[in-house]
Design a protein around this motif. Structure first.
Motif, PDB file in Angstrom:
ATOM      1  N   LYS A   1      75.644  39.394  48.501  1.00  0.00           N
ATOM      2  CA  LYS A   1      74.953  38.387  47.693  1.00  0.00           C
ATOM      3  C   LYS A   1      74.591  38.955  46.321  1.00  0.00           C
ATOM      4  O   LYS A   1      74.790  38.299  45.294  1.00  0.00           O
ATOM      5  CB  LYS A   1      73.689  37.907  48.414  1.00  0.00           C
ATOM      6  N   MET A   2      74.084  40.188  46.292  1.00  0.00           N
ATOM      7  CA  MET A   2      73.693  40.784  45.005  1.00  0.00           C
ATOM      8  C   MET A   2      74.910  41.095  44.142  1.00  0.00           C
ATOM      9  O   MET A   2      74.857  40.949  42.919  1.00  0.00           O
ATOM     10  CB  MET A   2      72.843  42.032  45.245  1.00  0.00           C
ATOM     11  N   LEU A   3      75.997  41.504  44.767  1.00  0.00           N
ATOM     12  CA  LEU A   3      77.223  41.743  44.009  1.00  0.00           C
ATOM     13  C   LEU A   3      77.722  40.468  43.348  1.00  0.00           C
ATOM     14  O   LEU A   3      78.339  40.501  42.276  1.00  0.00           O
ATOM     15  CB  LEU A   3      78.314  42.314  44.923  1.00  0.00           C
ATOM     16  N   SER A   4      77.441  39.330  43.981  1.00  0.00           N
ATOM     17  CA  SER A   4      77.888  38.048  43.428  1.00  0.00           C
ATOM     18  C   SER A   4      76.889  37.477  42.421  1.00  0.00           C
ATOM     19  O   SER A   4      77.079  36.379  41.918  1.00  0.00           O
ATOM     20  CB  SER A   4      78.119  37.041  44.555  1.00  0.00           C
ATOM     21  N   GLY A   5      75.817  38.227  42.137  1.00  0.00           N
ATOM     22  CA  GLY A   5      74.869  37.808  41.116  1.00  0.00           C
ATOM     23  C   GLY A   5      73.603  37.167  41.631  1.00  0.00           C
ATOM     24  O   GLY A   5      72.768  36.707  40.845  1.00  0.00           O
ATOM     25  N   GLU A   6      73.412  37.142  42.946  1.00  0.00           N
ATOM     26  CA  GLU A   6      72.226  36.515  43.521  1.00  0.00           C
ATOM     27  C   GLU A   6      71.082  37.512  43.686  1.00  0.00           C
ATOM     28  O   GLU A   6      71.274  38.731  43.605  1.00  0.00           O
ATOM     29  CB  GLU A   6      72.569  35.901  44.874  1.00  0.00           C
ATOM     30  N   GLU A   7      69.907  36.970  43.953  1.00  0.00           N
ATOM     31  CA  GLU A   7      68.738  37.771  44.316  1.00  0.00           C
ATOM     32  C   GLU A   7      68.532  37.701  45.826  1.00  0.00           C
ATOM     33  O   GLU A   7      68.915  36.713  46.455  1.00  0.00           O
ATOM     34  CB  GLU A   7      67.485  37.244  43.617  1.00  0.00           C
ATOM     35  N   VAL A   8      67.911  38.726  46.396  1.00  0.00           N
ATOM     36  CA  VAL A   8      67.604  38.701  47.825  1.00  0.00           C
ATOM     37  C   VAL A   8      66.151  39.104  48.029  1.00  0.00           C
ATOM     38  O   VAL A   8      65.574  39.848  47.238  1.00  0.00           O
ATOM     39  CB  VAL A   8      68.532  39.651  48.631  1.00  0.00           C
ATOM     40  N   LYS A   9      65.558  38.611  49.090  1.00  0.00           N
ATOM     41  CA  LYS A   9      64.186  38.959  49.428  1.00  0.00           C
ATOM     42  C   LYS A   9      64.106  40.428  49.857  1.00  0.00           C
ATOM     43  O   LYS A   9      65.009  40.944  50.512  1.00  0.00           O
ATOM     44  CB  LYS A   9      63.672  38.073  50.570  1.00  0.00           C
ATOM     45  N   VAL A  10      63.013  41.073  49.476  1.00  0.00           N
ATOM     46  CA  VAL A  10      62.811  42.463  49.876  1.00  0.00           C
ATOM     47  C   VAL A  10      61.327  42.702  50.098  1.00  0.00           C
ATOM     48  O   VAL A  10      60.479  42.238  49.347  1.00  0.00           O
ATOM     49  CB  VAL A  10      63.368  43.438  48.816  1.00  0.00           C
ATOM     50  N   ASP A  11      61.011  43.425  51.174  1.00  0.00           N
ATOM     51  CA  ASP A  11      59.637  43.827  51.467  1.00  0.00           C
ATOM     52  C   ASP A  11      59.474  45.266  51.001  1.00  0.00           C
ATOM     53  O   ASP A  11      60.007  46.195  51.614  1.00  0.00           O
ATOM     54  CB  ASP A  11      59.364  43.720  52.973  1.00  0.00           C
ATOM     55  N   VAL A  12      58.759  45.473  49.905  1.00  0.00           N
ATOM     56  CA  VAL A  12      58.628  46.807  49.320  1.00  0.00           C
ATOM     57  C   VAL A  12      57.438  47.579  49.873  1.00  0.00           C
ATOM     58  O   VAL A  12      57.199  48.726  49.475  1.00  0.00           O
ATOM     59  CB  VAL A  12      58.517  46.722  47.782  1.00  0.00           C
ATOM     60  N   GLU A  13      56.697  46.982  50.794  1.00  0.00           N
ATOM     61  CA  GLU A  13      55.462  47.596  51.263  1.00  0.00           C
ATOM     62  C   GLU A  13      55.674  48.600  52.401  1.00  0.00           C
ATOM     63  O   GLU A  13      54.802  49.422  52.676  1.00  0.00           O
ATOM     64  CB  GLU A  13      54.485  46.513  51.730  1.00  0.00           C
ATOM     65  N   MET A  14      56.811  48.536  53.074  1.00  0.00           N
ATOM     66  CA  MET A  14      57.021  49.389  54.239  1.00  0.00           C
ATOM     67  C   MET A  14      57.520  50.787  53.878  1.00  0.00           C
ATOM     68  O   MET A  14      57.301  51.751  54.621  1.00  0.00           O
ATOM     69  CB  MET A  14      58.037  48.726  55.189  1.00  0.00           C
ATOM     70  N   TYR A  15      58.198  50.915  52.763  1.00  0.00           N
ATOM     71  CA  TYR A  15      58.826  52.177  52.379  1.00  0.00           C
ATOM     72  C   TYR A  15      57.766  53.256  52.163  1.00  0.00           C
ATOM     73  O   TYR A  15      56.757  53.041  51.502  1.00  0.00           O
ATOM     74  CB  TYR A  15      59.639  51.958  51.100  1.00  0.00           C
ATOM     75  N   LEU A  16      58.015  54.453  52.720  1.00  0.00           N
ATOM     76  CA  LEU A  16      57.054  55.558  52.660  1.00  0.00           C
ATOM     77  C   LEU A  16      57.217  56.431  51.425  1.00  0.00           C
ATOM     78  O   LEU A  16      56.539  57.441  51.277  1.00  0.00           O
ATOM     79  CB  LEU A  16      57.170  56.419  53.924  1.00  0.00           C
ATOM     80  N   ASN A  17      58.150  56.064  50.543  1.00  0.00           N
ATOM     81  CA  ASN A  17      58.378  56.787  49.286  1.00  0.00           C
ATOM     82  C   ASN A  17      58.915  58.197  49.499  1.00  0.00           C
ATOM     83  O   ASN A  17      58.600  59.108  48.729  1.00  0.00           O
ATOM     84  CB  ASN A  17      57.089  56.831  48.437  1.00  0.00           C
TER      85      ASN A  17
END
Length: 526
Positions: free
Chosen positions: A311-327
Motif C-alpha cells: 500500500k505504501m509503495l503505491s502511495g497510500e498511508e497505513v495506520k501505525v501504533d507507535v506506542e509499543m516500540y521500545l526504541n
C-alpha cells in the motif's frame, strides 16, 4: 577554552563558511525558555544527516564561556529575540560527541574512564584554584565548580544513543548507564545544570535506559512540538534557496519533502543542500546509508507487513501504533515496531493527527524499491514496479490493450494480498501499476471536481509535452464508455485550475467474473 569544557565557536564558524547556510539560530530562543525552568532536560532525536550536530554547534557558539560570538550572532535571527542577551557566552558548556569518542577509543572498554579523565584535566586547567582529585567524575567536577563559584552548566551529549545501540548488554553498556545516572539523576547536581541536551537517532530506550533518563522531555520525529521547525529545513527556507540556485521548487518538493510536523513542511536538509550545490536531483541522503536498513527489518515478515508495504509503495498511508516500540535495535515483535523504527530513521514519515505512516518522498521511495527488489517474498511486487515504466509509456501512447493486460497481472497480486475484490482493490492495483508515474507526476486520489470525485488524477510536476495530465476513472462490471462519459459530463478536468495543455482520459472497467480489465484512452485539450 577547551575541547570538551567551554570550547570555541570554531565548529559553528565552519558551518557559516559553507556554501549554503540556513539560519536556525532561533533554536536558541526556544532553548533559553527551558534554562532554569525546572524542565531543563531535553532529548532531541531525528534521522541521520538532519542537522543534529549543526544545532549543537549553534548552542556551543552561543552558550560557551570559551568564546565571544557576539559578532557572529549579530547577523542572525536570534539577535532580534528578546532573550538574546540573556545567556550569550555566559555559561559553562560541556560538549561530548559520544559516537566520536567511541569510534576513536583505543580500548572501547576504557572509553568512559579515559573520557572523564580528559574532561577532568580541562576542569583543572580552567579552574586551577579548585582541587580535582584522581578518578573524579564529570558530575563531581561540575558540582565542585557550582559549589565554589555558583556557576551552572549546559551539557550536551551528541549521538548519546551510540553506546545504547552498539553496546547493549556489554560491560561498557553497564558503565554507560552508571555514567548517565551520575549526570542526570542526581538531585544534588540538578541545580548546577542549566540545560541538559541529548541528541540521537532513536528516542530514549524504554527499558533500563529510560530509568536513567526519565526526567528528559523528548522531541522526536514523531512530534517535535515547538522545536519542529528546527528538525530539517522548512518549506519557507527551501523556496528561497531554489530561487537563488535556479532549481525547480516543485521537483525539489517532490524529491525531498514529506516530513510534516506542527504546521511545517519538513525537507531533508542533506539532500536539499546537495541538490542546490550540484543543480541535480539525486539520491543524496540514500548514499549516506543503505537500503539494507529496510531490508533487514522486512525479512521478518510480521503479520500484515507485506500488505501495508505494498500500500505504501503505491502511495497510500497505513495506520501505525507507535506506542509499543521500545526504541531498541533488537526488540521487534510486530509490523508496528518495524514501521516506527523506520519512521525514526527517516525511511517513513508519520502523521500524528491521523496516526498513519507513508513513504515521504521520491528519494526515499527509490530506497524502498531497492529494498523490496532483494526480498523473495516481494518478487511479484518488484516485477510490477519494474514493469510500471513500460506501463506509463504505453499509457502515453494510448495503447489501451497494454494497459488492460498489465492491470490483469497487477490486480491479481494486490487482491490476493488484501483478500478482497472490490473498488478499493482495483484502485490499489492502479496505484501500484502506475508507481513509475510518481517520478514525474503528483497523484491525487478522489479529487473533488465540484460535480463529483475523479478517482485518480496525475498532474505533472514540471509541465512538458511528454507528460500530459492523466485523469483515470474506474468502473466495476460496467463499461469504459460509461467511465469516459462520466469524466466529460462531470467535467473532471475543471479541477485542474492551473493546468493548460493536453489531457489523457483513461477509462478502466474491471469484470469480476472474468477477472479481466478493459481500457479506453482518449485525448483532450484544456
Amino acid at each position: 577554552m577547551g575541547i570538551y569544557l567551554n570550547p570555541s565557536n570554531a565548529g559553528f564558524k565552519k558551518t557559516l563558511a559553507g556554501n549554503i547556510f540556513v539560519d536556525k539560530s532561533m533554536l536558541i530562543s526556544e532553548l533559553n525558555k527551558f534554562i532554569d525552568s525546572g524542565n531543563q532536560y531535553i532529548c532531541v532525536s531525528r534521522p541521520r544527516r538532519f542537522g543534529k550536530t549543526i544545532a549543537t554547534n549553534i548552542m556551543c557558539a552561543y552558550y560557551s564561556k570559551g568564546c565571544d560570538s557576539r559578532e557572529i550572532f549579530s547577523k542572525l535571527k536570534i539577535s532580534k529575540a528578546k532573550n538574546y542577551e540573556q545567556y550569550l557566552n555566559k555559561l559553562n558548556f560541556i560538549k561530548i560527541d559520544v559516537a566520536s569518542e567511541y569510534q576513536n577509543a583505543n580500548d572501547k572498554n576504557e572509553m568512559l574512564k579515559d573520557l572523564q579523565k580528559k574532561v577532568r584535566d580541562e576542569f583543572q586547567e580552567q579552574y586551577p584554584k579548585i582541587r580535582f582529585v584522581k578518578n573524579e567524575t564529570i558530575a563531581n567536577c561540575m558540582m565542585k565548580v557550582y559549589k565554589e563559584n555558583n556557576e551552572t552548566f549546559v551539557i550536551i551529549l551528541d549521538e548519546y544513543d551510540c553506546l545504547v545501540r552498539d553496546t547493549f548488554g556489554t560491560h561498557l553498556f553497564a558503565d554507560y548507564l552508571e555514567f548517565l545516572n551520575g549526570l542526570f539523576k542526581s538531585d544534588t547536581l540538578r541545580p548546577a545544570i542549566a540545560l541538559a541536551y541529548l541528541t540521537g537517532i532513536l528516542p530514549i530506550v524504554r527499558d533500563r535506559v529510560q530509568s536513567k533518563l526519565n526526567n528528559f522531555r523528548e522531541y522526536t520525529i514523531l512530534d517535535a512540538f515547538n522545536l519542529a521547525e528546527f528538525v530539517g529545513f522548512t518549506e519557507q527556507e527551501v523556496k528561497p534557496l531554489c530561487t537563488k540556485y535556479k532549481v525547480d521548487f516543485a521537483q525539489c518538493k517532490k524529491e525531498y519533502d514529506g516530513y510534516a510536523q506542527n504546521g511545517f513542511e519538513i525537507y531533508n536538509p542533506e539532500s536539499v543542500v546537495m541538490c542546490m550545490e550540484t543543480k541535480k536531483f539525486g539520491n543524496f541522503w540514500g548514499k549516506t546509508s543503505t537500503y539494507m536498513v529496510i531490508t533487514d527489518r522486512l525479512k521478518h515478515n510480521y503479520k500484515g507487513a507485506k500488505e501495508d508495504v505494498i500500500k505504501m509503495l503505491s502511495g497510500e498511508e497505513v495506520k501505525v501504533d507507535v506506542e509499543m516500540y521500545l526504541n531498541t535495535m533488537t526488540d521487534f515483535v510486530s509490523k508496528d515496531d518495524v514501521f516506527t523504527y523506520l519512521i525514526h530513521l527517516g525511511y517513513l514519515a508519520y502523521d500524528n493527527n491521523k496516526f498513519t505512516c507513508r513513504i515521504p518522498n521520491l528519494e526515499v521511495r527509490k530506497e524502498w524499491h531497492r529494498a523490496v527488489s532483494t526480498l523473495p517474498e516481494y518478487s511479484k511486487t518488484d516485477e510490477i514496479i519494474k514493469a510500471s515504466e513500460e506501463l506509463l509509456e504505453q499509457t502515453l501512447l494510448k495503447n489501451s490493450d497494454a494497459v488492460a493486460k498489465a492491470l490483469d497481472n497487477t490486480h491479481l497480486h494486490v487482491s490476493s494480498s488484501r483478500n478482497y475484490n472490490n473498488e478499493n482493490a482495483l484502485a490499489a492495483a492502479v496505484y501500484i501499476a502506475f508507481v513509475h508515474a510518481l517520478n514525474y507526476y503528483n497523484c491525487f486520489k478522489e479529487l473533488s471536481t465540484g460535480k463529483g470525485f475523479a478517482d485518480l488524477v496525475y498532474v505533472p510536476v514540471v509541465k512538458s509535452p511528454e507528460h500530459p495530465a492523466i485523469i483515470i476513472e474506474l468502473k466495476i462490471n460496467e463499461s469504459t464508455g460509461k467511465a469516459l462519459q462520466q469524466i466529460q459530463s462531470r467535467q473532471y478536468f475543471d479541477a485542474l485550475d492551473n493546468y493548460k495543455g493536453n489531457l489523457l482520459f483513461v477509462a478502466i472497467n474491471y469484470d469480476k467474473d472474468t477477472k479481466k480489465h478493459e481500457c479506453e484512452i482518449t485525448e483532450w485539450e484544456k
